[in-house]
Design a protein around this motif. Structure first.
Motif, PDB file in Angstrom:
ATOM      1  N   GLY A  63       0.663  -1.143  -0.033  1.00 39.06           N
ATOM      2  CA  GLY A  63      -0.018   0.058  -0.101  1.00 39.06           C
ATOM      3  C   GLY A  63       0.898   1.429  -0.084  1.00 39.06           C
ATOM      4  O   GLY A  63       0.493   2.220  -0.721  1.00 39.06           O
ATOM      5  N   ASP A  64       1.939   1.345   0.618  1.00 39.38           N
ATOM      6  CA  ASP A  64       2.979   2.374   0.758  1.00 39.38           C
ATOM      7  C   ASP A  64       3.466   2.858  -0.722  1.00 39.38           C
ATOM      8  O   ASP A  64       3.404   3.857  -1.145  1.00 39.38           O
ATOM      9  CB  ASP A  64       4.017   2.129   1.610  1.00 39.38           C
ATOM     10  N   ALA A  65       3.695   1.545  -1.324  1.00 45.56           N
ATOM     11  CA  ALA A  65       4.205   2.117  -2.901  1.00 45.56           C
ATOM     12  C   ALA A  65       3.023   2.512  -3.866  1.00 45.56           C
ATOM     13  O   ALA A  65       3.490   3.425  -4.709  1.00 45.56           O
ATOM     14  CB  ALA A  65       4.602   0.475  -3.438  1.00 45.56           C
ATOM     15  N   VAL A  66       1.753   2.048  -3.415  1.00 49.20           N
ATOM     16  CA  VAL A  66       0.607   2.592  -4.058  1.00 49.20           C
ATOM     17  C   VAL A  66       0.491   4.132  -3.750  1.00 49.20           C
ATOM     18  O   VAL A  66       0.423   4.928  -4.728  1.00 49.20           O
ATOM     19  CB  VAL A  66      -0.639   2.031  -3.709  1.00 49.20           C
ATOM     20  N   VAL A  67       0.656   4.432  -2.624  1.00 44.46           N
ATOM     21  CA  VAL A  67       0.675   5.819  -2.119  1.00 44.46           C
ATOM     22  C   VAL A  67       1.589   6.912  -2.787  1.00 44.46           C
ATOM     23  O   VAL A  67       1.407   7.877  -3.390  1.00 44.46           O
ATOM     24  CB  VAL A  67       0.790   6.019  -0.558  1.00 44.46           C
ATOM     25  N   ALA A  68       2.995   6.264  -2.996  1.00 43.56           N
ATOM     26  CA  ALA A  68       3.893   6.934  -3.441  1.00 43.56           C
ATOM     27  C   ALA A  68       3.687   7.290  -5.031  1.00 43.56           C
ATOM     28  O   ALA A  68       4.144   8.229  -5.689  1.00 43.56           O
ATOM     29  CB  ALA A  68       5.342   6.133  -3.167  1.00 43.56           C
ATOM     30  N   ALA A  69       3.374   6.009  -5.512  1.00 46.18           N
ATOM     31  CA  ALA A  69       2.826   6.209  -7.001  1.00 46.18           C
ATOM     32  C   ALA A  69       1.824   7.156  -7.505  1.00 46.18           C
ATOM     33  O   ALA A  69       1.896   7.852  -8.555  1.00 46.18           O
ATOM     34  CB  ALA A  69       2.535   4.767  -7.632  1.00 46.18           C
TER      35      ALA A  69
END
Length: 208
Positions: free
Chosen positions: A88-94
């Motif tokens: 989920g953190d990667a989704v937020v950053a993207a």
């Protein structure tokens, strides 16, 4: 050929090798080297690569066909994911990379503008996770989350019966492509005000 089909083909080859191993010692000795070459060739064809060294153990036996890898393939098929290790953190950053892109109805190109579902699809595609194009299909993917209180960064917030979708950032904030005349932006997760239809978790939760 899909990963699931490839695994099925590999398992079929393994069954054939097992039958060969039950023959006489002399026949096995001759068949062993030929079978290994045949297995490598079939595996190469199934996986669409000429380099099978990464898929074989030093003894020449398949290391990719394990309960863990089969489970990973099954999970990927259920979520539409084609990439491992996405959180989920990667989704937020993207998602934050697209702040300021204008809303364009039906848009999927960040160079010209995106609508809410086009934005969500693009973010996940950047991470190697395939999602359908429209909200009504996107809201069927992943696993359900019971309430906004249980939502984690990267979860999808679907509102108005499937008319709108945004990405939850945590701490009551979400990012979306809102309406014509506005741009992709971070704002309060207004879905909490009685119009929330569903919450879907596409990748493992990130953050708190």
């Amino acid at each position: 050929m899909s990963m699931v089909e490839a695994l099925g083909r590999i398992q079929s080859i393994e069954a054939s090798l097992q039958q060969l191993s039950e023959r006489s010692a002399a026949a096995v000795s001759v068949a062993s080297s030929a079978s290994s070459a045949s297995f490598a060739s079939a595996l190469s064809s199934a996986m669409g690569t000429s380099d099978v060294s990464a898929l074989l153990s030093p003894a020449g036996s398949p290391t990719a066909v394990t309960a863990g890898s089969t489970t990973a393939v099954t999970a990927a098929a259920a979520t539409g994911s084609t990439a491992g290790g996405v959180t989920g953190d990667a989704v937020v950053a993207a998602a934050k990379k697209y702040i300021g892109v204008p809303y364009v109805w039906g848009g999927t190109n960040p160079a010209t503008g995106m609508d809410c579902s086009g934005f969500v699809q693009r973010v996940f595609k950047d991470l190697g996770v395939e999602l359908p194009r429209v909200v009504s299909d996107q809201m069927q993917k992943g696993t359900p989350v019971a309430s906004l209180a249980e939502a984690k960064p990267g979860d999808l917030l679907v509102s108005y019966g499937g008319e709108h979708i945004s990405i939850y950032l945590g701490n009551g904030k979400a990012i979306d492509a809102p309406v014509p005349g506005q741009t992709i932006q971070i704002r309060d997760a207004w879905e909490k005000y009685s119009n929330l239809t569903s919450i879907r978790r596409i990748v493992p939760a990130g953050g708190s």
